[in-house]
Design a protein around this motif. Structure first.
Motif, PDB file in Angstrom:
ATOM      1  N   ASP A  77       0.811  -1.226   0.000  1.00  0.00           N
ATOM      2  CA  ASP A  77       0.000   0.000   0.000  1.00  0.00           C
ATOM      3  C   ASP A  77       0.842   1.272   0.000  1.00  0.00           C
ATOM      4  N   ASP A  80      -0.618   4.245  -1.973  1.00  0.00           N
ATOM      5  CA  ASP A  80      -1.857   4.737  -1.349  1.00  0.00           C
ATOM      6  C   ASP A  80      -1.551   5.453  -0.035  1.00  0.00           C
ATOM      7  N   ARG A  84      -2.302   9.360   0.809  1.00  0.00           N
ATOM      8  CA  ARG A  84      -3.161   9.768   1.925  1.00  0.00           C
ATOM      9  C   ARG A  84      -2.384  10.694   2.877  1.00  0.00           C
ATOM     10  N   SER A 139      -0.513   7.493  10.504  1.00  0.00           N
ATOM     11  CA  SER A 139      -1.100   7.497   9.159  1.00  0.00           C
ATOM     12  C   SER A 139      -1.154   6.098   8.570  1.00  0.00           C
ATOM     13  N   ILE A 141      -2.268   3.399  10.000  1.00  0.00           N
ATOM     14  CA  ILE A 141      -3.380   2.554  10.463  1.00  0.00           C
ATOM     15  C   ILE A 141      -4.305   2.287   9.287  1.00  0.00           C
ATOM     16  N   GLY A 142      -4.493   1.024   8.956  1.00  0.00           N
ATOM     17  CA  GLY A 142      -5.351   0.664   7.831  1.00  0.00           C
ATOM     18  C   GLY A 142      -4.599   0.503   6.518  1.00  0.00           C
ATOM     19  N   PHE A 143      -3.280   0.617   6.558  1.00  0.00           N
ATOM     20  CA  PHE A 143      -2.486   0.449   5.337  1.00  0.00           C
ATOM     21  C   PHE A 143      -1.443  -0.646   5.549  1.00  0.00           C
ATOM     22  N   ASP A 144      -1.212  -1.404   4.505  1.00  0.00           N
ATOM     23  CA  ASP A 144      -0.201  -2.456   4.562  1.00  0.00           C
ATOM     24  C   ASP A 144       1.126  -1.875   4.072  1.00  0.00           C
TER      25      ASP A 144
END
Ligand SMILES: Cc1cc2nc3c(=O)[nH]c(=O)nc-3n(C[C@H](O)[C@H](O)[C@H](O)COP(=O)(O)OP(=O)(O)OC[C@H]3O[C@@H](n4cnc5c(N)ncnc54)[C@H](O)[C@@H]3O)c2cc1C
Lengths: 401, 522
Positions: A77, A80, A84, A139, A141-144
């Motif tokens: 990720d 992405d 973000r 930042s 959190i929720g990304f690999d």
């Protein structure tokens, strides 16, 4: 050679680290004029600021930027995540390219500015003034993604000035003249990898050279050997300060307060308020601060970042700026006499709507002559372009020397 | 069927989750003229406000079994009585179960029981009166949008002013006392006032039920006040049992919303909220079907709403961190027993079997029960709030049989949640007060926070979706920046127990957000 060995139980006894270039830098530093930069000591000045400044503008200069914070971001990720994180479209920074950017907190206030090095497909290095690991982990959190602070694993030299390309050619970096601004190239130097980016903080032709710390001294030696007849000199942070103000570059903690360090409301700045609206791509998918920035765009900003041309020759350090009716309009954040442009320049944060190009303002300057303080209200003009912008900065190949 | 009087075309609303808050919200919005669709992941509606048959012929309330916060204005506005809501028992006394049948009965401000001194009785009268008064300060905000701090907006300043005034109006002495105790622990407050251990234990339970708190944890006074804020039939601090169990509240609500033309789709799990250009435009089911809407309202818990339905990629990083840090691990378990007769509690008259029975023999016991869960273990000697609803409502069990419903604490959320081992310990505790009960058990079930999470889809299986504490209350509930029901995505709102004014079957969050949205529309 690791700069920091955390397994060393006595590491806390070391107040500040020496950079891997220290041995050589110390030999040049006749005045022993060192300063603290994050975890390291680096030179404020080696000889005198003017000599160093002119080396950078007229020949070539070497500045040790190892202490700059560097994070490596990779993983499925990574793109992405980067998009973000920062305000600009990172997808447009192709592998082998660098992009300047800012990143914001939820309220659209700038946390820091820095450069994104797209080292190879999906692997990025984020260079910044301030340590960012906490914000990057938040930042993430929720990304690999994998995030590594590699500040201490990469040694760097900023090599800036008109003769730099010629020197690098002499050093054997074949094809370096074809490297375009914001490009990255890798070279083999005596059997180790040298990464070169055509980037810098002086607004001129220049490069940044990156190696593993254990090869730092070899790099230094090879560079100074090659640059001997091209006016090479190490420079310290004082000369760099003038160079970057001429180039119109802002500095975290000086021209803006990093949002994550701010305590008082209203002390931080948005990208628009730092003249960096061009870095904000509202048409890309969601990024931190976007909602706030859309709102700011609709409702208007509170502050305007301005470059000032001030009459006279007294640097307007920390000056208050007034409008023609003597009403408060803002303050200077950085100021210098520009030896190249031969003007008295400053960067300022002004209250909107002040700060339009051509605006006539007054800078309240305090100065001392033989211990006697005086004050002038120096007329100044808001200018649009930067104070130093030579064509060679953009030319590929750059002019030879 | 649509209501002829309602304003046509106020807008299209999708509500994610048919929890009772979602249903209440739907009803108010439908009344205001909105076209409302509810999407519910489960095949049943009502969320945690449910009853279920856990053994053939035996029904219980699946989670909450006592009604004490259902907003009376909601009951009236939605005409829930005519839709079948009825209390099987209201204003239940509490019996603090003591050893060898030496119990205490607590009702209103009166205590009966042999071992309680006149000083304690008097102190309790004063305590109860004061706690009810303090609770009204907090519940006075139940129907308001929490004011924001330092927003500069008039409405927020008025809200904050009103809160300050309600505290100031207590008078100097009580104001000082309110400010002193509202944030502290109930252990100290009870120790200051009472000597009877059983009394203190039982009263402390009100401060820790449904939370990750022991009596010595700060906030436990606040939790007790939150519980005392509601009323039943106009009586503050009363507790009631709905006929048919908690599911009956949901059934009445379903009838109400259906009469208002709301459509409820069950088995419809929402995968994510559709967001276009920063605005919510609908909800997408896990099957891929998109349900478009002008307003999307989530009844799910804060973590589900933010981290799953919106997703970190549509949110600011700081907001994601705040939501990730919301404490919402539940510690309340439920024991359900099918009994072949009314259990006999030592020293308890049969007439008292229908009261609210609590196992909390002293403060130390409750605190020790809490200790385990800090380390991911269940209590060796748990605390319990027991009801035998079949005493009041014969429909819950076959003739002559009974069901026992008990809230049991503390059970960990997560890997330590071994309900089999726990059940044995719970039964042992119970048998200490009702020695023959094990022989009466026809069927049993012990549900832990993990079960609640699986069943009702709220991450952590917490009573209040998110821990009820001062740092997660009012303008901080679930987190600052989303505490006024509006999520930081345009057109997206929250209506579950994780928002102001917290959980319990109250319908208040649902009502408040509906009023906010219909106000916006005007
Ligand atoms: C053990 C226990 C004991 C309790 N005891 C009491 C008590 O005695 N008295 C009392 O008043 N309260 C009690 N409560 C609290 C009370 O039950 C809850 O606070 C209340 O029911 C919450 O209602 P809600 O509508 O806000 O949310 P919920 O009831 O949790 O509803 C949320 C709904 O959203 C649905 N949903 C979630 N995600 C999705 C999705 N992606 N797509 C579609 N649908 C989705 C869920 O399936 C659920 O139906 C207790 C709770 C527990 C756990």
């Amino acid at each position: 050679m690791k700069i920091i060995d955390y397994s060393d139980r006595d590491h806390y006894k070391t107040q500040a680290f020496q950079t891997p270039f220290h041995e050589r830098a110390a030999a040049f530093n006749q005045k022993h004029c060192w300063g603290r930069w994050k975890d390291y000591i680096t030179a404020n000045t080696y000889y005198d600021t003017a000599t160093e400044y002119f080396a950078a503008r007229n020949a070539c200069s070497v500045f040790d930027l190892t202490p700059m914070t560097k994070h490596r971001i990779s993983g499925p990720d990574a793109l992405d995540f980067m998009n973000r994180l920062v305000t600009r479209e990172v997808g447009k920074i192709k592998p082998g390219r660098v992009g300047y950017t800012v990143w914001c907190n939820d309220a659209g206030q700038v946390i820091d500015d820095g450069t994104i090095f797209h080292l190879e497909e999906g692997v990025y290095r984020l260079c910044s003034q301030e340590p960012q690991i906490d914000w990057l982990m938040t930042s993430a959190i929720g990304f690999d993604v994998d995030i590594v602070d590699e500040t201490h694993d990469v040694a760097g030299l900023a090599f800036q000035g008109p003769t730099t390309c010629a020197v690098l050619k002499l050093m054997g970096l074949e094809g370096i003249e074809n490297l375009t601004p914001f490009g990255i190239a890798k070279f083999d130097l005596d059997g180790f990898e040298l990464t070169v980016s055509r980037t810098g903080y002086t607004g001129d032709l220049g490069y940044e050279l990156w190696v593993a710390p254990e090869h730092a001294l070899t790099l230094w030696d090879r560079l100074f050997e090659a640059g001997a007849l091209h006016g090479i000199r190490p420079i310290g942070s004082e000369a760099l300060e003038i160079l970057r103000i001429e180039a119109g570059f802002i500095l975290a903690g000086v021209d803006f307060l990093p949002a994550n360090e701010a305590v008082r409301p209203g002390r931080t700045r948005s990208p628009y308020e730092l003249g960096l609206g061009w870095l904000v791509h509202l048409d890309k998918p969601y990024f931190t601060g976007k909602r706030a920035l859309i709102k700011e765009k609709e409702n208007g900003s509170r502050y305007v970042f301005a470059k000032l041309n001030i009459e006279g020759n007294k640097p307007a350090h920390q000056s208050f700026i007034f409008d023609k009716r003597q009403k408060f309009a803002g303050t200077v954040t950085s100021a210098a006499w520009s030896p190249s442009a031969k003007v008295n320049i400053a960067l300022a944060t002004l209250e909107a709507p002040h700060g339009k190009p051509g605006d006539q303002l007054l800078a309240e300057i305090y100065y001392q002559r033989e211990l006697k303080w005086s004050r002038v209200m120096a007329p100044c003009t808001v200018v649009e372009g930067v104070f130093w912008d030579p064509p060679r900065k953009r030319e590929t190949p750059p002019p030879d020397f | 069927m649509t209501d002829q009087n309602k304003a046509p075309n106020a807008g299209k609303v999708v509500i994610i989750g048919a929890g009772h808050n979602g249903l209440v919200c739907a009803a108010y919005l439908a009344k205001a003229g909105f076209e409302v669709n509810i999407l519910e992941a489960r095949h049943e509606v009502g969320g945690a406000a449910a009853s279920h048959e856990f053994a053939p012929g035996y029904r219980v309330s699946s989670t909450g079994h006592l009604l004490y916060r259902l907003d009376e204005q909601v009951i009236k506005d939605l005409d829930l009585a005519s839709h079948g809501l009825e209390m099987a028992a209201s204003d239940l006394p509490t019996v603090a179960l003591g050893s060898e049948g030496r119990h205490l009965k607590i009702h209103d401000d009166r205590i009966t029981g042999e071992d309680v001194s006149r000083e304690d009785r008097n102190a309790f009268m004063a305590y109860r009166e004061r706690m009810l008064r303090f609770a009204r300060i907090i519940s006075g905000l139940d129907d308001k949008i929490p004011p924001r701090i330092a927003s500069g907006e008039r409405a927020d300043n008025i809200g904050l002013g009103r809160l300050a005034w309600s505290i100031r109006r207590l008078g100097k002495k009580d104001m000082r006392e309110f400010l002193r105790i509202a944030g502290i622990n109930i252990y100290d407050v009870l120790e200051e006032r009472f000597e009877n251990e059983l009394l203190k234990g039982a009263l402390s339970l009100d401060g820790v039920l449904g939370t990750h708190l022991g009596p010595r944890s700060n906030n436990s006074v606040f939790t007790a006040l939150h519980r005392l804020g509601g009323s039943v039939n106009g009586k503050q601090g009363a507790v009631a049992i709905p006929r048919g169990g908690m599911g009956a509240v949901s059934e009445a609500l379903v009838k109400a919303v259906e009469a208002l033309g709301v459509s409820i789709l069950t088995g419809a799990e929402v995968g994510h909220v559709e967001i276009e250009n920063g605005k919510a435009t609908g909800a997408t089911l896990v099957t891929g079907e998109i349900m478009p809407a002008d307003y999307v309202i989530s009844c799910a818990d804060p973590k589900t709403t933010f981290l799953k339905l919106i997703g970190p990629r549509q949110l600011d990083a700081g907001m994601v961190r705040k939501v990730s840090n919301v404490r919402q691990k539940g510690n309340a378990a439920k024991l359900h027993l099918a009994l072949d007769g009314l259990p006999k509690f030592t020293g308890l008259e049969a007439a008292q079997a229908g009261h609210r029975l609590v196992v909390a023999p002293d403060l130390e016991y409750v605190e020790r029960a809490f200790n385990h869960v800090k380390y991911g273990e269940h209590s060796a000697h748990p605390v319990m709030e027991i009801t035998i609803p079949s005493v009041h409502d014969a429909s819950l069990a076959p003739e002559g049989k009974h069901v026992l419903s008990a809230i049991v604490q503390y059970a960990p959320y997560g890997p330590g949640s071994d309900s089999a081992g726990f059940e044995a310990q719970v039964m042992e505790t119970l048998a200490r007060y009702a020695p023959g009960i094990r022989e009466q058990v026809v069927a049993s079930e012990l549900l832990t926070p993990n079960h609640f999470e699986d069943r009702f889809g709220n991450i952590g299986g917490h009573w209040h979706h998110a821990e009820l504490a001062l740092d997660q209350f009012l303008m901080l509930r679930p987190v600052a920046g989303a505490a006024q029901y509006a999520a930081p995505v345009d057109g997206l709102y929250l209506c579950g127990a994780g928002c102001h004014p917290g959980g319990g079957v109250s319908g208040q969050a649902g009502r408040n957000v509906a009023q906010l949205i219909s106000g916006l529309d005007k």
